[in-house]
Design an enzyme around this catalytic site. Structure first.
Site, short mmCIF file in Angstrom:
data_model
loop_
_atom_site.label_atom_id
_atom_site.label_comp_id
_atom_site.label_asym_id
_atom_site.label_seq_id
_atom_site.Cartn_x
_atom_site.Cartn_y
_atom_site.Cartn_z
N LYS A 176 0.83 -1.21 0.00
CA LYS A 176 0.00 0.00 0.00
C LYS A 176 0.86 1.26 0.00
CE LYS A 176 -2.09 -1.14 3.90
NZ LYS A 176 -1.40 -2.40 4.22
N ARG A 209 -9.12 0.64 9.27
CA ARG A 209 -8.62 -0.70 9.58
C ARG A 209 -9.69 -1.54 10.29
NH1 ARG A 209 -3.00 0.26 9.03
NH2 ARG A 209 -1.63 -1.34 9.71
N ARG A 250 12.12 -6.38 4.80
CA ARG A 250 12.10 -4.92 4.59
C ARG A 250 13.08 -4.20 5.52
NH1 ARG A 250 6.37 -1.96 4.59
NH2 ARG A 250 6.20 -2.72 6.73
N ARG A 302 12.05 -2.15 10.90
CA ARG A 302 10.98 -1.66 11.78
C ARG A 302 10.74 -2.67 12.89
NH1 ARG A 302 5.74 0.04 8.30
NH2 ARG A 302 4.70 -1.10 9.96
N ARG A 358 0.31 -9.32 13.30
CA ARG A 358 -0.30 -8.30 12.44
C ARG A 358 -1.18 -8.95 11.37
NH1 ARG A 358 4.73 -5.22 10.39
NH2 ARG A 358 3.29 -3.88 9.26
P1 AMP Z 1 1.24 0.36 8.99
O1 AMP Z 1 2.43 1.22 8.78
O2 AMP Z 1 0.02 0.81 8.21
O3 AMP Z 1 1.52 -1.11 8.83
O4 AMP Z 1 0.81 0.56 10.53
C1 AMP Z 1 1.69 0.20 11.57
C2 AMP Z 1 0.92 0.08 12.87
O5 AMP Z 1 0.31 1.35 13.18
C3 AMP Z 1 -0.23 -0.91 12.88
O6 AMP Z 1 0.20 -2.24 13.16
C4 AMP Z 1 -1.10 -0.35 13.99
O7 AMP Z 1 -0.56 -0.64 15.26
C5 AMP Z 1 -0.97 1.15 13.79
N1 AMP Z 1 -2.00 1.69 12.87
C6 AMP Z 1 -1.80 2.29 11.66
N2 AMP Z 1 -2.97 2.66 11.12
C7 AMP Z 1 -3.95 2.26 11.98
C8 AMP Z 1 -5.37 2.33 11.98
N3 AMP Z 1 -6.05 2.88 10.96
N4 AMP Z 1 -6.03 1.83 13.05
C9 AMP Z 1 -5.37 1.28 14.09
N5 AMP Z 1 -4.04 1.16 14.15
C10 AMP Z 1 -3.32 1.65 13.11
#
Ligand code: AMP
Length: 215
Positions: A14, A89, A128, A162, A173
């Protein structure tokens, strides 16, 4: 106010796709994950709260995210065009998002579901690496820097993984995605805005989305 959403499991691409196509399609790329990681870096209250969940691969509470997106949209003005990556989400977030957009006379226009096999997700995420200097993304299997350990773009020697990209956290996740986020597929399918995209190949994925938006 125009909103599109990129939906898909961690590792579906994404963020990469959004960064690559944002100029071509004239949408601002909004990654809630990036906003939260910045908040952690700044050690502000949002970051401190979010970190507890993120480190475990859990979702941060809906209220926190909805407020964050609400503020952002309200500051953006009526001609803003947003491409959301990592938001919504959960169904609760999607419902709130619809309410906020409706109050501005808008709605989610398209939701692109990036579909990728699980083995590929794991390989992409666990491999990554990210440059702390400029945010460039590498992969130990498919995209190493030209000189090991040094960023091609900014020369930084600080290329890191990360904390939530390890295999253990990734399993959680992916489980969280299947448990809490996958139901959004039906939510948006019912609304008639879901567009499925085979996201195995980066370039083909990007071309498919750009073609769809320009059709
Ligand atoms: P991402 O970079 O999108 O994979 O997000 C990393 C982490 O941020 C996720 O595993 C969640 O802990 C948190 N996070 C990001 N976006 C959301 C969302 N819309 N709702 C809840 N947690 C989020």
């Amino acid at each position: 106010m125009d909103a599109i959403v990129l939906l898909g499991a961690p590792g579906a691409g994404k963020g990469t796709v959004a960064e690559d196509i944002r100029n071509a399609v004239h949408y601002l790329h909004i990654s809630t994950g990036d906003i939260l990681r910045n908040a952690i870096k700044e050690q502000n209250p949002l970051g401190m709260e979010a970190k507890r969940y993120m480190d475990r691969g859990e979702l941060v509470p809906d209220d926190l995210i909805v407020n964050l997106v609400n503020d952002l949209i309200n500051r953006g003005g009526e001609n803003a065009r947003y491409m959301f990556d990592g938001f919504p989400r959960t169904t609760a977030q999607a419902q709130k998002f619809d309410e906020v957009l409706a109050s501005l006379g808008s709605k989610v226009k398209h939701v692109f579901l990036l579909e990728v096999a699980r083995e590929i997700l794991v390989r992409r995420i666990c491999g990554r690496r990210i440059c702390r200097g400029c945010g460039a993304v590498y992969n130990v299997h498919t995209k190493k820097p030209k000189v090991e350990g040094i960023c091609d773009f900014c020369g930084s020697k600080d290329i890191y993984q990360r904390a939530d990209d390890t295999e253990e956290t990734l399993n959680n996740r992916l489980e969280v995605y299947n448990r809490q986020t996958a139901e959004l597929i039906h939510y948006y399918e019912k609304k008639g805005v879901l567009v499925r995209v085979d996201a195995e190949d980066r370039l083909e994925t990007e071309q498919a989305i750009v073609r769809y938006l320009n059709r």
